[in-house]
Design a protein around this motif. Structure first.
Motif, PDB file in Angstrom:
ATOM      1  N   ASN A  67       1.462  45.597  29.689  1.00  0.00           N
ATOM      2  CA  ASN A  67       1.379  46.057  31.080  1.00  0.00           C
ATOM      3  C   ASN A  67       0.190  45.447  31.809  1.00  0.00           C
ATOM      4  O   ASN A  67      -0.767  44.980  31.197  1.00  0.00           O
ATOM      5  CB  ASN A  67       1.254  47.587  31.111  1.00  0.00           C
ATOM      6  CG  ASN A  67       2.435  48.274  30.455  1.00  0.00           C
ATOM      7  OD1 ASN A  67       3.574  47.884  30.669  1.00  0.00           O
ATOM      8  ND2 ASN A  67       2.161  49.285  29.632  1.00  0.00           N
ATOM      9  N   VAL A  68       0.257  45.496  33.141  1.00  0.00           N
ATOM     10  CA  VAL A  68      -0.851  45.057  33.992  1.00  0.00           C
ATOM     11  C   VAL A  68      -1.152  46.153  35.009  1.00  0.00           C
ATOM     12  O   VAL A  68      -0.338  47.051  35.249  1.00  0.00           O
ATOM     13  CB  VAL A  68      -0.519  43.747  34.738  1.00  0.00           C
ATOM     14  CG1 VAL A  68      -0.317  42.603  33.762  1.00  0.00           C
ATOM     15  CG2 VAL A  68       0.703  43.911  35.619  1.00  0.00           C
ATOM     16  N   HIS A  69      -2.332  46.068  35.629  1.00  0.00           N
ATOM     17  CA  HIS A  69      -2.736  47.057  36.625  1.00  0.00           C
ATOM     18  C   HIS A  69      -1.988  46.831  37.942  1.00  0.00           C
ATOM     19  O   HIS A  69      -1.612  45.701  38.269  1.00  0.00           O
ATOM     20  CB  HIS A  69      -4.249  46.963  36.857  1.00  0.00           C
ATOM     21  CG  HIS A  69      -4.823  48.150  37.574  1.00  0.00           C
ATOM     22  ND1 HIS A  69      -4.842  48.246  38.940  1.00  0.00           N
ATOM     23  CD2 HIS A  69      -5.368  49.295  37.092  1.00  0.00           C
ATOM     24  CE1 HIS A  69      -5.393  49.396  39.284  1.00  0.00           C
ATOM     25  NE2 HIS A  69      -5.721  50.062  38.183  1.00  0.00           N
ATOM     26  N   VAL A  70      -1.783  47.905  38.699  1.00  0.00           N
ATOM     27  CA  VAL A  70      -1.045  47.777  39.966  1.00  0.00           C
ATOM     28  C   VAL A  70      -1.791  46.931  40.988  1.00  0.00           C
ATOM     29  O   VAL A  70      -1.186  46.439  41.947  1.00  0.00           O
ATOM     30  CB  VAL A  70      -0.721  49.163  40.580  1.00  0.00           C
ATOM     31  CG1 VAL A  70       0.249  49.924  39.696  1.00  0.00           C
ATOM     32  CG2 VAL A  70      -1.979  49.969  40.841  1.00  0.00           C
ATOM     33  N   GLY A  86      19.870  47.381  28.943  1.00  0.00           N
ATOM     34  CA  GLY A  86      18.900  48.291  29.537  1.00  0.00           C
ATOM     35  C   GLY A  86      17.774  47.572  30.257  1.00  0.00           C
ATOM     36  O   GLY A  86      17.851  46.383  30.556  1.00  0.00           O
ATOM     37  N   SER A  87      16.692  48.306  30.519  1.00  0.00           N
ATOM     38  CA  SER A  87      15.555  47.757  31.247  1.00  0.00           C
ATOM     39  C   SER A  87      14.777  46.751  30.400  1.00  0.00           C
ATOM     40  O   SER A  87      14.574  46.955  29.204  1.00  0.00           O
ATOM     41  CB  SER A  87      14.622  48.897  31.663  1.00  0.00           C
ATOM     42  OG  SER A  87      13.393  48.388  32.153  1.00  0.00           O
ATOM     43  N   TYR A  88      14.315  45.704  31.041  1.00  0.00           N
ATOM     44  CA  TYR A  88      13.475  44.738  30.345  1.00  0.00           C
ATOM     45  C   TYR A  88      12.133  45.352  29.941  1.00  0.00           C
ATOM     46  O   TYR A  88      11.428  44.800  29.085  1.00  0.00           O
ATOM     47  CB  TYR A  88      13.249  43.504  31.222  1.00  0.00           C
ATOM     48  CG  TYR A  88      14.363  42.492  31.112  1.00  0.00           C
ATOM     49  CD1 TYR A  88      14.254  41.416  30.242  1.00  0.00           C
ATOM     50  CD2 TYR A  88      15.524  42.618  31.861  1.00  0.00           C
ATOM     51  CE1 TYR A  88      15.270  40.475  30.123  1.00  0.00           C
ATOM     52  CE2 TYR A  88      16.552  41.688  31.752  1.00  0.00           C
ATOM     53  CZ  TYR A  88      16.413  40.626  30.885  1.00  0.00           C
ATOM     54  OH  TYR A  88      17.427  39.708  30.761  1.00  0.00           O
ATOM     55  N   ALA A  89      11.764  46.458  30.549  1.00  0.00           N
ATOM     56  CA  ALA A  89      10.508  47.113  30.192  1.00  0.00           C
ATOM     57  C   ALA A  89      10.645  47.991  28.950  1.00  0.00           C
ATOM     58  O   ALA A  89       9.640  48.370  28.347  1.00  0.00           O
ATOM     59  CB  ALA A  89      10.016  47.965  31.363  1.00  0.00           C
TER      60      ALA A  89
END
Length: 289
Positions: free
Chosen positions: A25-28, A3-6
């Motif tokens: 997570n990080v900001h866009v 599946g997804s690494y996220a």
């Protein structure tokens, strides 16, 4: 990993502490997402021990310095964090990805000196990078993109931005049924693959491209040292494309690739010969020692 690494259970070390995998997570508006101000390391852990652990941590610092930023953790702190990640995820044989980048901050143009530097470390189980090519021999395409001049990039850094043409070259290779692509350099010499260094065998001697415009991989250095200790002559030199048909054997080296034999590059074929198998075995014994 499936599946997804996220979307994965586990922990990731991020900016000094373990966080839930899905929450790392990080900001866009992270600077690295827009301007590639990011460096990374790929490492493998065997039987609970990261091979060349310190050397990888030192190179992460070196790469960051090449990109004009400082990692806010010492080499020792990075090594401890990697061990913490492996323990938290109950991993003894794994791939470890340590990386650092300029995050979101006051700057959102090309310059980013005021933005914070962030660091993260993740680990997961990862088998053979090239699948069954590890035993059968990889099939390589020849990329249209070339490794650029060292006057244009910090080629000695393991920096994210330097892999853009590698991604495109590997996509093109996979579309042709190949495992990877051989890249020439800006002068037309044989250079490397998209994420691995190259070795060739001719009449019992080994020839490998001189790493003067691409990353001198830690696995590459280890294999050269191992070969010379065995009494095998190793030539680090410029290799012309027309020489490919004169070589009898070929293999790739890299942390992810380990030692992977090559069976074909474009129209040129190679045997998965005794020296290739021998050095692959030696490397496997070394990393698990």
């Amino acid at each position: 990993m499936e599946g997804s690494y996220a979307d994965h259970d586990g922990k990731i070390w991020m900016d000094g502490k373990l966080v839930d995998w899905r929450g790392a997570n990080v900001h866009v508006l992270t600077h690295a997402l827009h301007y590639a101000s990011s460096v990374f390391e790929g490492e493998r852990c065997y039987n609970g021990k990261i091979f060349l652990d310190r050397e990888h941590a030192e190179r992460l610092h070196f790469s960051a310095n090449c990109l004009d930023f400082q990692i806010p953790y010492t080499v020792e702190e990075l090594m401890a964090a990697k061990a913490e990640v492996l323990a938290a995820n109950n991993l003894t044989d794994a791939y470890v990805r340590a990386f650092a980048w300029r995050g979101a901050g006051p700057d959102m143009g090309v310059a980013s000196a005021r933005n914070p530097v962030q660091v993260a470390i993740a680990a997961w189980h990862w088998g053979n990078y090239y699948g069954d090519a590890k035993t059968k021999g990889a099939k390589l395409d020849i990329a249209k993109w070339k490794r650029p001049s060292p006057e244009t990039i910090p080629h000695q850094a393991k920096a994210a931005g330097l892999y853009m043409i590698c991604t495109m070259s590997k996509h093109a290779a996979e579309a042709k049924g190949c495992s990877d692509a051989l890249m020439f350099d800006y002068r037309g010499y044989v250079a490397e693959c998209t994420g691995a260094n190259l070795f060739f065998v001719k009449d019992g001697e080994v020839h490998t491209p001189l790493a003067d415009c691409f990353l001198n991989g830690l696995t590459r250095q280890t294999v050269i040292k191992t070969l010379r200790a065995k009494g095998v002559t190793v030539h680090e030199r410029h290799i012309m494309p027309e020489e490919l048909e004169s070589f009898q054997q070929c293999w790739l080296t890299g942390t992810a690739a380990e030692v992977t034999p090559v069976g074909q590059i474009g129209d040129y074929n190679f045997e998965v010969g005794a020296l290739t198998l021998d050095i692959a075995s030696d490397y496997e014994k070394l990393v698990r020692a």
